[in-house]
Scaffold this motif. Sequence first.
Motif, PDB file in Angstrom:
ATOM      1  N   THR A 288      99.082  25.834  40.565  1.00 32.24           N
ATOM      2  CA  THR A 288      98.872  25.615  41.996  1.00 32.24           C
ATOM      3  C   THR A 288      98.774  26.940  42.746  1.00 32.24           C
ATOM      4  OG1 THR A 288     100.076  23.507  41.949  1.00 32.24           O
ATOM      5  CG2 THR A 288      99.860  24.586  44.089  1.00 32.24           C
TER       6      THR A 288
ATOM      7  N   GLU B 168      95.578  28.849  41.660  1.00 33.62           N
ATOM      8  CA  GLU B 168      94.347  28.167  42.064  1.00 33.62           C
ATOM      9  C   GLU B 168      94.144  28.263  43.573  1.00 33.62           C
ATOM     10  OE1 GLU B 168      92.054  25.297  39.514  1.00 33.62           O
ATOM     11  OE2 GLU B 168      93.597  24.049  40.444  1.00 33.62           O
TER      12      GLU B 168
ATOM     13  N   THR C 111      85.764  24.317  41.980  1.00 31.53           N
ATOM     14  CA  THR C 111      86.346  23.115  41.388  1.00 31.53           C
ATOM     15  C   THR C 111      87.612  23.479  40.610  1.00 31.53           C
ATOM     16  OG1 THR C 111      85.368  23.087  39.149  1.00 31.53           O
ATOM     17  CG2 THR C 111      83.961  22.357  40.972  1.00 31.53           C
ATOM     18  N   THR C 112      88.407  22.467  40.355  1.00 34.02           N
ATOM     19  CA  THR C 112      89.620  22.662  39.565  1.00 34.02           C
ATOM     20  C   THR C 112      89.256  22.964  38.106  1.00 34.02           C
ATOM     21  OG1 THR C 112      89.694  20.256  39.216  1.00 34.02           O
ATOM     22  CG2 THR C 112      91.068  21.160  40.986  1.00 34.02           C
TER      23      THR C 112
ATOM     24  N   CYS D 174      91.469  19.990  33.857  1.00 32.13           N
ATOM     25  CA  CYS D 174      91.060  18.897  32.967  1.00 32.13           C
ATOM     26  C   CYS D 174      90.170  19.466  31.855  1.00 32.13           C
ATOM     27  CB  CYS D 174      90.303  17.828  33.746  1.00 32.13           C
ATOM     28  SG  CYS D 174      89.614  16.523  32.683  1.00 32.13           S
TER      29      CYS D 174
ATOM     30  N   PHE E 153     100.402  16.166  39.733  1.00 28.57           N
ATOM     31  CA  PHE E 153      99.195  16.489  38.965  1.00 28.57           C
ATOM     32  C   PHE E 153      98.782  15.310  38.079  1.00 28.57           C
ATOM     33  CE2 PHE E 153      99.320  20.657  40.458  1.00 28.57           C
ATOM     34  CZ  PHE E 153      98.435  21.513  39.819  1.00 28.57           C
TER      35      PHE E 153
ATOM     36  N   SER F   8      95.108  11.322  40.324  1.00 28.42           N
ATOM     37  CA  SER F   8      93.972  11.917  41.022  1.00 28.42           C
ATOM     38  C   SER F   8      94.388  12.253  42.454  1.00 28.42           C
ATOM     39  CB  SER F   8      92.771  10.969  41.017  1.00 28.42           C
ATOM     40  OG  SER F   8      93.101   9.751  41.642  1.00 28.42           O
TER      41      SER F   8
ATOM     42  N   VAL G 195      96.215  17.561  42.419  1.00 22.71           N
ATOM     43  CA  VAL G 195      95.958  19.000  42.471  1.00 22.71           C
ATOM     44  C   VAL G 195      95.563  19.399  43.899  1.00 22.71           C
ATOM     45  CG1 VAL G 195      94.697  20.932  41.463  1.00 22.71           C
ATOM     46  CG2 VAL G 195      95.163  18.910  40.070  1.00 22.71           C
ATOM     47  N   ILE G 196      94.718  18.576  44.518  1.00 21.11           N
ATOM     48  CA  ILE G 196      94.318  18.824  45.906  1.00 21.11           C
ATOM     49  C   ILE G 196      95.557  18.889  46.800  1.00 21.11           C
ATOM     50  CG2 ILE G 196      93.257  17.730  47.938  1.00 21.11           C
ATOM     51  CD1 ILE G 196      91.015  16.739  46.103  1.00 21.11           C
TER      52      ILE G 196
ATOM     53  N   ALA H 271      88.508  18.986  51.015  1.00 17.49           N
ATOM     54  CA  ALA H 271      88.464  18.741  49.565  1.00 17.49           C
ATOM     55  C   ALA H 271      88.039  17.310  49.260  1.00 17.49           C
ATOM     56  CB  ALA H 271      89.854  18.994  48.977  1.00 17.49           C
TER      57      ALA H 271
ATOM     58  N   GLN I  46      87.591  14.400  45.698  1.00 19.83           N
ATOM     59  CA  GLN I  46      87.925  14.119  44.297  1.00 19.83           C
ATOM     60  C   GLN I  46      86.715  13.552  43.566  1.00 19.83           C
ATOM     61  OE1 GLN I  46      91.232  11.336  44.114  1.00 19.83           O
ATOM     62  NE2 GLN I  46      91.933  12.039  46.105  1.00 19.83           N
TER      63      GLN I  46
ATOM     64  N   GLU J  26      88.302  18.474  43.154  1.00 19.08           N
ATOM     65  CA  GLU J  26      89.180  18.169  42.018  1.00 19.08           C
ATOM     66  C   GLU J  26      88.428  17.242  41.071  1.00 19.08           C
ATOM     67  OE1 GLU J  26      93.390  16.636  42.570  1.00 19.08           O
ATOM     68  OE2 GLU J  26      92.473  14.964  41.486  1.00 19.08           O
TER      69      GLU J  26
END
Length: 301
Positions: A98, A101, A117-118, A121, A219, A222, A225-226, A240, A242, A269
Motif C-alpha cells: 500500500t 503503491e 494499475t495495481t 494480482c 486486499f 475487490s 487495494v483502492i 479510481a 475496479q 485495480e
Amino acid sequence: VCPVKAISKDEYGVEHIDESKCIYCGKCINACPFGAIFEISQVFDILQRLRNKEKMVAIVAPSILAQFSAPVESVYGAIKAMGFEEIVEVAQGAMETTRREAEELKEKLEEGQPFMTTSCCPSYVQLAEKHIPDLKKYISSTGSPMYYTARLVKEKHPDAKVVFIGPCVAKRKEVKMDPAVDFTLTFEEIGSVLEGLGIKVEAKPFSVLYNSVREAHGFAQSGGVINAVKVYLKEEQVNAVQVANLTKKNVALLRAYAKTGKAPAQFIEVMACEGGCVTGPCIHADKVTGQKQLIKELTKF
C-alpha cells in the motif's frame, strides 16, 4: 470460459492448454465438468518436511478470513498444529505494498502518466506479459503483499522454508519466480489436510506476532487495494475504478486502455477473480458464504 483462448482442441477432439497463452486465472479448473484440469500440488513435499521437523513458516493470504466459519486465530492455530514454526499474515506485506503503491501512483501522475494499475494480482501481470505488452508500462512496479511478507520472514528466519497459503493458481507461477518463497498451498488443500490429519479448527487458537490493519486485510476483496491506497493518501484525491474479473470483455477493455493510453480513472485495480481473491479458484468455503464470513471478520479490526 478461458478469457485469453489458451484452450484449444486437437484433431482428435482432445483439449490442450497452451502454456504460452495461459494466465493461470484458474477459471477452467472450476468450469470443467469432468475435473480433468488440476494443479501440480506440493502438499506431499510440504507434509514430508513438516514430518521431518524441518523449519517452515506459513505466510497466509488475507482471504483466509473467508475460508472457515471460525475466528481467524482458530484457523491459524489449526495451521500451526500442522507443524509450522510460525504463522505470518500476508496482510503485513500488504501494508508495505500500500505504502509503495500510493507513493508510486503520486509520482507517476506528477510525471504526466495518465493512469496506473495495481500489480498484486499475478494472473493480471501474466495477462499483460503474454497478451497486452503495451499495458506493462502502466502497471505499478510495486511488489505483491506476498513478496514483502516473504522478505520479512527471511530476515527473521533465514534458515526456514517459506510456504505461501492462498486461494490462487497464479501464485504458483509467482512463487516459482520468487527466491524468497519455497512452496505453495491452496486453501482447498489446507481444508483437506486438516481434515485428513484430524486437526480441528476450533481446537487451539494462535495469535500472530504482528497484527495488520483492517485495510491490509481488505486486499482480499475487490476494491480493497483502492481503499487502502486512498486511506494512505488521506486528503489527496485520486479517482479510481475496479476491473474485478478477467472476462473476455474486461480483457478487451484493458487492451483499449493500453492502446489509447486513456482510462476512465487515474488508478485502476485489476483482479482476475470476480469479487477479488475471496472468490479465487482454490478456496475452501463456497463463494457466497466466504464473502459473508470475510465481511464479518473485517468488522473485528
